[in-house]
Design a protein around this motif. Structure first.
Motif, short mmCIF file in Angstrom:
data_model
loop_
_atom_site.label_atom_id
_atom_site.label_comp_id
_atom_site.label_asym_id
_atom_site.label_seq_id
_atom_site.Cartn_x
_atom_site.Cartn_y
_atom_site.Cartn_z
N MET A 180 -31.82 -60.14 51.67
CA MET A 180 -30.55 -60.68 51.20
C MET A 180 -29.37 -60.42 52.14
O MET A 180 -28.47 -61.27 52.25
N LEU A 181 -29.34 -59.25 52.78
CA LEU A 181 -28.15 -58.84 53.50
C LEU A 181 -28.21 -59.21 54.98
O LEU A 181 -29.29 -59.26 55.57
N PRO A 182 -27.05 -59.44 55.61
CA PRO A 182 -27.02 -59.73 57.05
C PRO A 182 -27.54 -58.55 57.87
O PRO A 182 -27.52 -57.39 57.42
N GLU A 183 -27.97 -58.83 59.08
CA GLU A 183 -28.51 -57.79 59.95
C GLU A 183 -27.49 -56.72 60.28
O GLU A 183 -27.85 -55.58 60.58
N ASP A 184 -26.20 -57.06 60.27
CA ASP A 184 -25.18 -56.06 60.60
C ASP A 184 -24.73 -55.27 59.37
O ASP A 184 -23.79 -54.48 59.44
N THR A 185 -25.42 -55.47 58.24
CA THR A 185 -25.05 -54.79 57.00
C THR A 185 -26.12 -53.80 56.54
O THR A 185 -25.79 -52.75 55.97
N TYR A 186 -27.40 -54.12 56.77
CA TYR A 186 -28.49 -53.30 56.26
C TYR A 186 -29.42 -52.89 57.40
O TYR A 186 -29.80 -53.71 58.24
N TYR A 187 -29.77 -51.57 57.41
CA TYR A 187 -30.58 -51.01 58.49
C TYR A 187 -31.61 -50.06 57.90
O TYR A 187 -31.27 -49.22 57.06
N GLU A 188 -32.85 -50.18 58.33
CA GLU A 188 -33.91 -49.28 57.88
C GLU A 188 -34.33 -48.34 58.99
O GLU A 188 -34.41 -48.73 60.15
N LEU A 189 -34.60 -47.11 58.61
CA LEU A 189 -34.96 -46.07 59.57
C LEU A 189 -36.00 -45.16 58.91
O LEU A 189 -35.82 -44.73 57.77
N ARG A 190 -37.08 -44.90 59.62
CA ARG A 190 -38.11 -44.00 59.08
C ARG A 190 -37.80 -42.55 59.43
O ARG A 190 -37.47 -42.22 60.57
N TYR A 191 -37.94 -41.69 58.43
CA TYR A 191 -37.74 -40.26 58.61
C TYR A 191 -38.64 -39.71 59.71
O TYR A 191 -38.19 -38.90 60.54
N GLU A 192 -39.87 -40.15 59.74
CA GLU A 192 -40.83 -39.65 60.73
C GLU A 192 -40.41 -40.02 62.15
O GLU A 192 -40.56 -39.23 63.08
N ASP A 193 -39.86 -41.21 62.33
CA ASP A 193 -39.38 -41.63 63.66
C ASP A 193 -38.13 -40.84 64.05
O ASP A 193 -37.97 -40.44 65.22
N LEU A 194 -37.25 -40.63 63.08
CA LEU A 194 -36.01 -39.91 63.35
C LEU A 194 -36.29 -38.47 63.77
O LEU A 194 -35.66 -37.95 64.69
N THR A 195 -37.22 -37.82 63.11
CA THR A 195 -37.53 -36.43 63.45
C THR A 195 -38.39 -36.32 64.71
O THR A 195 -38.37 -35.29 65.38
N ASP A 196 -39.12 -37.37 65.05
CA ASP A 196 -39.95 -37.36 66.25
C ASP A 196 -39.12 -37.55 67.51
O ASP A 196 -39.36 -36.90 68.53
N ASP A 197 -38.12 -38.44 67.45
CA ASP A 197 -37.29 -38.73 68.62
C ASP A 197 -35.87 -39.01 68.16
O ASP A 197 -35.42 -40.16 68.12
N PRO A 198 -35.15 -37.96 67.76
CA PRO A 198 -33.81 -38.17 67.18
C PRO A 198 -32.83 -38.86 68.12
O PRO A 198 -32.02 -39.66 67.66
N ALA A 199 -32.90 -38.58 69.40
CA ALA A 199 -31.93 -39.19 70.33
C ALA A 199 -32.10 -40.71 70.36
O ALA A 199 -31.13 -41.47 70.25
N THR A 200 -33.34 -41.17 70.51
CA THR A 200 -33.58 -42.61 70.57
C THR A 200 -33.18 -43.29 69.28
O THR A 200 -32.53 -44.35 69.28
N GLU A 201 -33.55 -42.69 68.15
CA GLU A 201 -33.25 -43.32 66.87
C GLU A 201 -31.75 -43.32 66.57
O GLU A 201 -31.23 -44.27 66.00
#
Length: 349
Positions: A180-201
């Motif tokens: 439903m929402l525009p790309e500049d409004t909604y963003y998904e991020l996985r916890y596992e990716d964030l903790t694996d490479d926080p700088a990149t994420e």
């Protein structure tokens, strides 16, 4: 640079407090501890009357600042100053609520604010009514880890069937928002990716937020002393470095029947988000029946609340949308002064 509000959402125990602190560590963004007044005030909006009337704004501000249920005291704002700024501000519900968060950001000399509450993932339509320019970050974590963590929380009084339902609801809500929402409004991020490479994420997340990446967001320990109340001992891990130590810990924290139930009920959702199933035996029929009944009851409760809100929207005493940021004002048809940046215009009001 943007001045849009930021909301961190997701299933409880998915790492939203960690992400709150990472964002709060950014030099331009302030994200306070969880408050308890935004959605309750929205649902009670008719009782506060027409907020275009100064005394009605004062009464609402005094309730927010004085009622213990709101957690206002944890923001460490001056009550009298807050009430006066609300009285002097625009007469809309979103403006009153937004003034609270804007003042919190001012405590840290930051031009942009956010808010974190996992349950917001199911209330985005309400938040967009209040803040039509808002951005949403949905942090997703393996549902089995969320269920096992919820079970251990001192404040969680429900059972595993409700915990499983909670994760399913967050994922289903995210699927709807993504469509439903525009790309500049909604963003998904996985916890596992964030903790694996926080700088990149965090670099990718900052790009979504229209902010420059800052290395301080990768190590938010200092922010924890400010933005996590000391009594929330279940957030003690946020006082250390970002870590993957808890990833996959569900295998030792869930009972066998819970693993089977999680994978049978949540299996499609888990795999769709990149999580592998363990191949656990099929869940017992009685567990499946209880879980599906729980999910149906929760769905019916949400529908009743939605119907009540739709009716209340027909009888609102005053405007809802905030008029504090540059985009909020543009959406309301208020032109920006020429030769003045939106950020300076906001500060001047």
């Amino acid at each position: 640079m943007s001045d849009r509000p930021i909301f961190v959402v997701g299933c409880p125990r998915s790492g939203t407090t960690m992400l709150q602190l990472m964002l709060h560590s950014h030099p331009r963004i302030a994200v306070p501890p969880e408050t308890r007044f935004l959605v309750p005030v929205y649902h009670r909006r008719r009782s506060f009357g027409d907020l275009r009337v100064e005394e009605r704004r004062r009464a609402l501000a005094e309730w927010i600042a004085g009622d213990r249920s709101t957690k206002f005291r944890e923001l460490k704002l001056d009550k009298e100053d807050f009430v006066q700024q609300v009285v002097d501000g625009p007469g809309t519900l979103g403006s009153v609520l937004g003034t609270t968060f804007r003042m919190y950001a001012d405590r840290f000399d930051k031009p942009r604010w956010g808010d974190k509450r996992p349950s917001y993932v199911k209330q985005v339509d309400i938040l967009l009514r209040l803040f039509p320019d808002a951005q949403f970050i949905h942090l997703i974590r393996d549902g089995r880890d969320c269920v096992s963590s919820l079970k251990e929380m001192p404040w969680y009084t429900l059972d595993s069937f409700h915990a499983i339902s909670t994760w399913a609801e967050a994922i289903d809500a995210g699927n709807r928002l993504r469509r439903m929402l525009p790309e500049d409004t909604y963003y998904e991020l996985r916890y596992e990716d964030l903790t694996d490479d926080p700088a990149t994420e965090m670099k990718k997340l900052c790009h979504f937020l229209d902010e420059d990446f800052d290395p301080s967001t990768v190590s938010p320990r200092e922010a924890a002393t400010v933005a996590v109340p000391a009594h929330k001992v279940w957030h003690s891990n946020t006082h250390g470095e970002v870590t993957r130590a808890r990833v996959g810990s569900w295998a030792k924290r869930l009972e066998d029947w819970e693993i089977s139930l999680c994978e049978q009920v949540l299996g499609d959702r888990l795999e769709a988000n990149g999580y592998e199933l363990s191949g656990a035996p099929a869940a017992a029929k009685e567990h499946l029946v209880t879980c599906h009944k729980t999910m149906q009851k929760r769905r019916a409760n949400r529908m009743r609340k939605m119907v009540r809100d739709r009716i209340n929207r027909l009888r609102e005493p005053s405007p809802v949308a905030a008029l504090l940021t540059s985009k909020q004002q543009l959406l309301a048809g208020i032109p920006q002064p020429r030769n003045e940046s939106p950020e300076l215009a906001q500060r001047a009001r």
